[in-house]
Scaffold this active site. Structure first.
Site, PDB file in Angstrom:
ATOM      1  N   GLY A 150     -15.453  22.542   1.495  1.00 42.42           N
ATOM      2  CA  GLY A 150     -17.011  23.187   1.638  1.00 42.42           C
ATOM      3  C   GLY A 150     -17.635  23.332   2.824  1.00 42.42           C
ATOM      4  O   GLY A 150     -18.132  24.479   2.968  1.00 42.42           O
ATOM      5  N   ASP A 163     -20.504  16.922  10.313  1.00 36.84           N
ATOM      6  CA  ASP A 163     -19.889  15.973   9.390  1.00 36.84           C
ATOM      7  C   ASP A 163     -19.072  14.707  10.103  1.00 36.84           C
ATOM      8  O   ASP A 163     -19.180  14.260  11.104  1.00 36.84           O
ATOM      9  CB  ASP A 163     -18.377  16.600   8.551  1.00 36.84           C
ATOM     10  N   LYS A 203     -14.537  12.752  -7.125  1.00 36.24           N
ATOM     11  CA  LYS A 203     -14.916  14.016  -8.107  1.00 36.24           C
ATOM     12  C   LYS A 203     -14.820  13.861  -9.260  1.00 36.24           C
ATOM     13  O   LYS A 203     -15.277  14.309 -10.260  1.00 36.24           O
ATOM     14  CB  LYS A 203     -13.922  15.300  -7.833  1.00 36.24           C
ATOM     15  N   ARG A 210      -5.692  15.495   1.539  1.00 30.70           N
ATOM     16  CA  ARG A 210      -5.453  14.022   2.130  1.00 30.70           C
ATOM     17  C   ARG A 210      -4.073  13.493   1.514  1.00 30.70           C
ATOM     18  O   ARG A 210      -4.247  12.282   0.940  1.00 30.70           O
ATOM     19  CB  ARG A 210      -6.604  13.377   2.087  1.00 30.70           C
ATOM     20  N   LYS A 268     -22.872  25.541  -7.709  1.00 31.24           N
ATOM     21  CA  LYS A 268     -23.702  26.662  -7.216  1.00 31.24           C
ATOM     22  C   LYS A 268     -22.835  27.917  -7.515  1.00 31.24           C
ATOM     23  O   LYS A 268     -23.355  28.917  -7.779  1.00 31.24           O
ATOM     24  CB  LYS A 268     -24.043  26.400  -5.914  1.00 31.24           C
ATOM     25  N   ASP A 271     -61.325   4.700  23.212  1.00 33.10           N
ATOM     26  CA  ASP A 271     -61.281   4.233  21.857  1.00 33.10           C
ATOM     27  C   ASP A 271     -60.832   2.891  21.919  1.00 33.10           C
ATOM     28  O   ASP A 271     -60.391   2.537  23.055  1.00 33.10           O
ATOM     29  CB  ASP A 271     -60.163   5.097  21.091  1.00 33.10           C
ATOM     30  N   TYR A 272     -61.005   2.052  20.682  1.00 33.68           N
ATOM     31  CA  TYR A 272     -60.649   0.638  20.757  1.00 33.68           C
ATOM     32  C   TYR A 272     -59.232   0.279  20.489  1.00 33.68           C
ATOM     33  O   TYR A 272     -58.357   0.108  21.392  1.00 33.68           O
ATOM     34  CB  TYR A 272     -61.669  -0.273  20.301  1.00 33.68           C
ATOM     35  N   ASP A 273     -59.056   0.422  19.211  1.00 32.63           N
ATOM     36  CA  ASP A 273     -57.769  -0.002  18.658  1.00 32.63           C
ATOM     37  C   ASP A 273     -56.413   0.834  18.682  1.00 32.63           C
ATOM     38  O   ASP A 273     -56.832   2.203  18.680  1.00 32.63           O
ATOM     39  CB  ASP A 273     -57.750  -0.270  17.047  1.00 32.63           C
TER      40      ASP A 273
HETATM   41  C1  GDG Z   1     -17.680  18.628   1.336  1.00 29.75           C
HETATM   42  C2  GDG Z   1     -18.671  17.678   0.477  1.00 29.75           C
HETATM   43  C3  GDG Z   1     -20.238  19.426   0.147  1.00 29.75           C
HETATM   44  C4  GDG Z   1     -12.274  24.924  -4.053  1.00 29.75           C
HETATM   45  N1  GDG Z   1     -11.034  25.141  -4.757  1.00 29.75           N
HETATM   46  C5  GDG Z   1     -10.729  26.414  -4.126  1.00 29.75           C
HETATM   47  C6  GDG Z   1     -11.740  26.675  -3.204  1.00 29.75           C
HETATM   48  N2  GDG Z   1     -12.491  26.003  -3.204  1.00 29.75           N
HETATM   49  C7  GDG Z   1     -13.889  25.916  -2.230  1.00 29.75           C
HETATM   50  C8  GDG Z   1     -15.212  26.252  -3.287  1.00 29.75           C
HETATM   51  C9  GDG Z   1     -16.112  25.501  -2.443  1.00 29.75           C
HETATM   52  C10 GDG Z   1     -15.292  24.748  -1.665  1.00 29.75           C
HETATM   53  O1  GDG Z   1     -14.080  24.928  -1.587  1.00 29.75           O
HETATM   54  C11 GDG Z   1     -15.571  23.175  -1.998  1.00 29.75           C
HETATM   55  O2  GDG Z   1     -16.916  22.677  -1.807  1.00 29.75           O
HETATM   56  P1  GDG Z   1     -17.493  21.526  -2.481  1.00 29.75           P
HETATM   57  O3  GDG Z   1     -19.025  21.513  -1.951  1.00 29.75           O
HETATM   58  O4  GDG Z   1     -17.526  21.640  -3.948  1.00 29.75           O
HETATM   59  O5  GDG Z   1     -16.667  20.144  -2.048  1.00 29.75           O
HETATM   60  P2  GDG Z   1     -15.912  19.523  -0.510  1.00 29.75           P
HETATM   61  O6  GDG Z   1     -14.772  20.297  -0.232  1.00 29.75           O
HETATM   62  O7  GDG Z   1     -15.547  18.082  -1.084  1.00 29.75           O
HETATM   63  O8  GDG Z   1     -17.299  19.584   0.379  1.00 29.75           O
HETATM   64  C12 GDG Z   1     -19.599  18.370  -0.579  1.00 29.75           C
HETATM   65  C13 GDG Z   1     -19.465  20.158   0.869  1.00 29.75           C
HETATM   66  O9  GDG Z   1     -18.917  19.644   1.992  1.00 29.75           O
HETATM   67  C14 GDG Z   1     -20.615  21.249   1.872  1.00 29.75           C
HETATM   68  O10 GDG Z   1     -21.511  20.581   2.633  1.00 29.75           O
HETATM   69  O11 GDG Z   1     -20.962  20.363  -0.916  1.00 29.75           O
HETATM   70  O12 GDG Z   1     -20.423  17.252  -1.259  1.00 29.75           O
HETATM   71  O13 GDG Z   1     -17.937  16.544  -0.222  1.00 29.75           O
HETATM   72  O14 GDG Z   1     -16.733  26.580  -1.583  1.00 29.75           O
HETATM   73  O15 GDG Z   1     -15.162  27.516  -3.521  1.00 29.75           O
HETATM   74  N3  GDG Z   1     -11.572  28.062  -2.606  1.00 29.75           N
HETATM   75  C15 GDG Z   1     -10.628  28.720  -2.962  1.00 29.75           C
HETATM   76  N4  GDG Z   1      -9.505  28.563  -3.722  1.00 29.75           N
HETATM   77  C16 GDG Z   1      -9.702  26.988  -4.451  1.00 29.75           C
HETATM   78  O16 GDG Z   1      -8.666  27.004  -5.162  1.00 29.75           O
HETATM   79  N5  GDG Z   1     -10.313  30.063  -2.223  1.00 29.75           N
END
Ligand code: GDG
Length: 741
Positions: free
Chosen positions: A30, A141, A278, A311, A379, A500-502
């Site tokens: 993300g 982070d 997840k 991980r 999203k 002022d007081y308080d």
């Molecule tokens: C952390 C927080 C928070 C996923 N699979 C593929 C791929 N992705 C991209 C997605 C998305 C991103 O990775 C995943 O983002 P998420 O938000 O769903 O989850 P985390 O990686 O756990 O992110 C989370 C985020 O940080 C941002 O602050 O929302 O809660 O845990 O953009 O598109 N991209 C490609 N291939 C994949 O197979 N190219």
């Protein structure tokens, strides 16, 4: 303006070494995806490139540095021991599970904590090597929670923002962590601390209060005289990129090929990093139930699961992978036929074109994390559902931060399998028009609050808090200002003291009736009053009976009930007359704005007042908005005869005959004063400050914005300043040198 230094554990580019050659790939996850979409200004990214120092010789290091420099990245070198104990250890076996409400997965090992500290120090050194005074530093982070404080120690004036991408847990969870205090202190080194949603802000503020004893006002904490802002910035996506992805021929080709392969089968998609937060297992079990309960869908739906490796060295992740693959095998074995497999499973990361093609063709996205800071996949899926075919249904867990913004999705509790089964069924049966209308409403929001806007809002807030700090710093009562005041006081033949007081002369008590003046205060006031050059006026919100009772024996003037009652020296109390009513046209639109911003709130109109009610609103939001509204109204109406009163879940603005300012004017215009000193601590005193001439010495006690020229820390600072004027305290013995904001 200086550069933006982004600091995160991983760089957006991952370096690997295969068959002796270096490879550079885009990082997944993300943070990397989100930040990669930002407009590239003058910025540098500092982080670990993904390769341990043991795997790189000096020549490699140089090559990596040079290559990354071209991409605006600065590598931080980590050894395999660091990666084991800091990243796989403390970050992913302590912080990650704890902050995601999996305390039973947590280990608390001092050795790992020590390494976490050391690696944060390493990042600190890397930033210090390149930081310049004008730079803004944005730390990201949970891997770097100690870094803001470490940087602050070396760069006290630096502009430092921090954003947490995962949830911030409630106090009940955080208290399990033996090093919770250090973690909070580390974060408080920042000027601005951002979270995805308001609940995390609330948890953070409550933990800071309960663990570090620091209270917040309107989301601003005061840390050693430095205001620190805490706020919610829900991270968005690069909406246009996902909305227009299918216009790319490569993506369209992938879509066509998927449609050909799937035929008339409905596709349910599930994409996440392979992580226990997840909820992938729960999702699979629910799909299993779905096929049992709705057999007519056998052969007609396919669940496409993409589990991105993550991980891979943490045992619980290895275990989880085994369990997922076992369950996929079991379901496919139980329901599959020669020409249909219910689940198509991939354990890898997809290239972008394949990912968006999958979003495009999927009839349903099943995103059911047990806990998730935000969840960008949800999203992104919605963003692809644009013309000509907006069809597609998002099923989203209420435990994902994104659920706050995507309320038109089918929102489920991920622990309640029954509700997931029913949501899958509802999604597959949903009328296409309803799908469109739900998606359209979510898209309106997603296209407005994009990742670019998110970053801009964060940086704007960072600049605002910095400006606030600078303004407050410039209002400190320094030695020279104090000396100037004492000299002016000595030379003045006629002096007006509006006090002022308080909260100004007397500290606050839980029971207001306990704030009776103590001996020290009575002596101080007696001394001030006995000097015939002085005209002392106590301007208070208290009723006249209390003031008479407490201060009636002193030779001073008094104003009660914020200006409604006046008693000149040695005279009787007099009521002030005259009401105004035409202020409502100014105040009503502001209140309406707050009704829009605070679900559940409403306005009540009375003859002489407007009342904003928020009893039905979410309590913490109501509290925050009440303060904001009060500030907005006070500033706008400061020259009108209005009272702004906060009651139980209400804020009332009403006509009053006078305010502290109009009361003060009676003395201000009475004669020529050589020196005017006014002091107060809250918004009602702003009325007094507003009517003062420019050369008056006006002092606000405590933090926060004010029209006063100076700020004093506390009541005792104010008392010693007055003591200094009367000669009761000498400059040498005055310990109030910390007179500050
Ligand atoms: C952390 C927080 C928070 C996923 N699979 C593929 C791929 N992705 C991209 C997605 C998305 C991103 O990775 C995943 O983002 P998420 O938000 O769903 O989850 P985390 O990686 O756990 O992110 C989370 C985020 O940080 C941002 O602050 O929302 O809660 O845990 O953009 O598109 N991209 C490609 N291939 C994949 O197979 N190219």
């Amino acid at each position: 303006m200086g550069r933006l230094l982004i600091v995160s554990n991983r760089l957006p580019v991952t370096v690997s070494k295969r068959s002796g050659n270096l490879h550079y790939d885009r990082s997944v996850g993300g943070l990397a995806t989100g930040m990669a979409s930002l407009e590239h200004g003058d910025q540098l990214w500092i982080g670990w490139p993904g390769l341990s120092s043991e795997k790189t010789n000096t020549k490699d290091c140089q090559k990596i540095k040079t290559h990354l420099k071209k991409e605006g990245c600065v590598p931080v070198s980590l050894s395999s021991g660091d990666i084991r104990d800091y990243y796989y250890g403390f970050c992913n076996k302590t912080i990650w599970p704890l902050f995601h409400y999996f305390p039973s997965y947590c280990i608390y090992e001092p050795k790992l904590w020590q390494r976490y500290k050391r690696v944060n120090e390493r990042f600190c050194e890397a930033v210090l090597d390149i930081a310049e005074p004008e730079d803004r530093i944005w730390v990201h982070d949970y891997q770097l929670m100690l870094l803001p404080q470490m940087l602050r120690k070396h760069l006290p004036e630096a502009t430092i923002g921090y954003f947490l991408h995962i949830p911030f847990p409630s106090f009940e969870l955080l208290r399990l962590l033996p090093w919770r205090m250090e973690i909070l202190q580390g974060l408080l080194g920042a000027d601005l601390i951002g979270f995805h949603e308001y609940d995390y802000v609330r948890h953070f503020c409550s933990s800071v209060h309960r663990i570090a004893g620091v209270e917040h006002t309107l989301g601003t904490l005061t840390v050693e005289d430095r205001p620190v802002r805490v706020d919610a910035f829900p991270m968005g996506i690069d909406f246009e990129k996902y909305a227009h992805a299918r216009e790319d021929a490569k993506v369209q080709a992938k879509i066509d090929s998927l449609v050909r392969k799937m035929g008339r089968r409905r596709i349910i998609v599930s994409i996440d990093r392979l992580d226990y937060t997840k909820g992938i297992l729960h999702r699979l079990e629910a799909f299993d139930w779905f096929l049992t309960r709705y057999p007519k869908y056998r052969g007609k739906v396919c669940l496409v699961i993409v589990a991105v490796p993550s991980r891979t060295r943490v045992e619980s992740y290895v275990d989880l992978r085994r369990q997922i693959e076992h369950l996929v095998g079991r379901i496919n074995g139980a329901y599959g036929t020669m020409d249909w497999m219910p689940i198509s499973y991939m354990y890898r990361s997809l290239p972008f074109d394949e990912l968006v093609a999958l979003y495009n063709v999927a009839d349903v996205a099943l995103i059911t994390p047990l806990r998730d800071g935000m969840n960008l996949v949800a999203k992104e899926y919605v963003a692809t559902k644009v013309d000509p075919d907006r069809h597609g249904v998002l099923i989203l867990s209420e435990m994902a931060g994104a659920a706050c913004e995507l309320s038109e999705a089918l929102v489920i509790n991920p622990h309640h399998k029954e509700s997931i089964v029913e949501a899958i069924h509802q999604a597959l049966e949903m009328d296409p028009e309803e799908q469109c209308s739900r998606n359209q409403r979510m898209q309106q929001r997603l296209s407005r609050y994009t990742v670019q806007r998110w970053a801009r809002d964060f940086m704007d807030s960072l600049e605002q808090i910095k400006a606030q700090q600078q303004k407050l710093a410039s209002r400190k009562i320094t030695h020279s200002i104090r000396a100037h005041l004492v000299e002016s006081y000595r030379q003045a033949q006629r002096r007006l003291l509006l006090l002022d007081y308080d909260g100004t002369l007397m500290r606050f008590f839980t029971q207001p009736e306990h704030a009776r003046p103590d001996a020290e205060l009575l002596t101080l006031l007696t001394k001030l009053c006995s000097d015939e050059k002085n005209e002392v006026v106590i301007i208070s919100g208290r009723d006249k009976e209390t003031l008479t009772n407490w201060l009636g024996n002193l030779d001073l003037n008094m104003v009660a009930e914020h200006g409604n009652w006046i008693r000149r020296r040695r005279e009787q109390w007099q009521c002030v007359e005259g009401m105004v009513h035409d202020w409502k046209i100014i105040v009503r639109p502001i209140m309406e704005l707050y009704v829009d911003r605070t679900p559940g709130s409403f306005i009540e109109e009375k003859d002489f007042s407007l009342v904003w009610h928020c009893r039905r609103s979410e309590p913490d939001l109501a509290r925050l908005r009440t303060h904001e509204l009060r500030d907005a109204v006070v500033h706008l109406t400061e020259n009108l005869n209005l009272g702004v009163f906060e009651g139980s879940k209400i804020l009332e603005v009403k006509s009053i005959a006078s305010n502290k300012g109009t009361a003060a004017e009676r003395w201000l215009h009475q004669e020529h004063w050589d020196l005017i000193l006014a002091a107060g601590d809250d918004y009602t005193d702003e009325d007094t400050f507003a009517v003062l001439p420019e050369d008056a010495f006006s002092i606000k006690i405590g933090q926060g914005g004010s029209r006063a020229r100076y700020n004093a820390d506390t009541v005792s600072t104010m008392r010693s300043l007055l003591g200094l004027l009367t000669g009761a305290v000498s400059e040498q013995h005055d310990t109030s040198t910390t007179c500050s904001v």
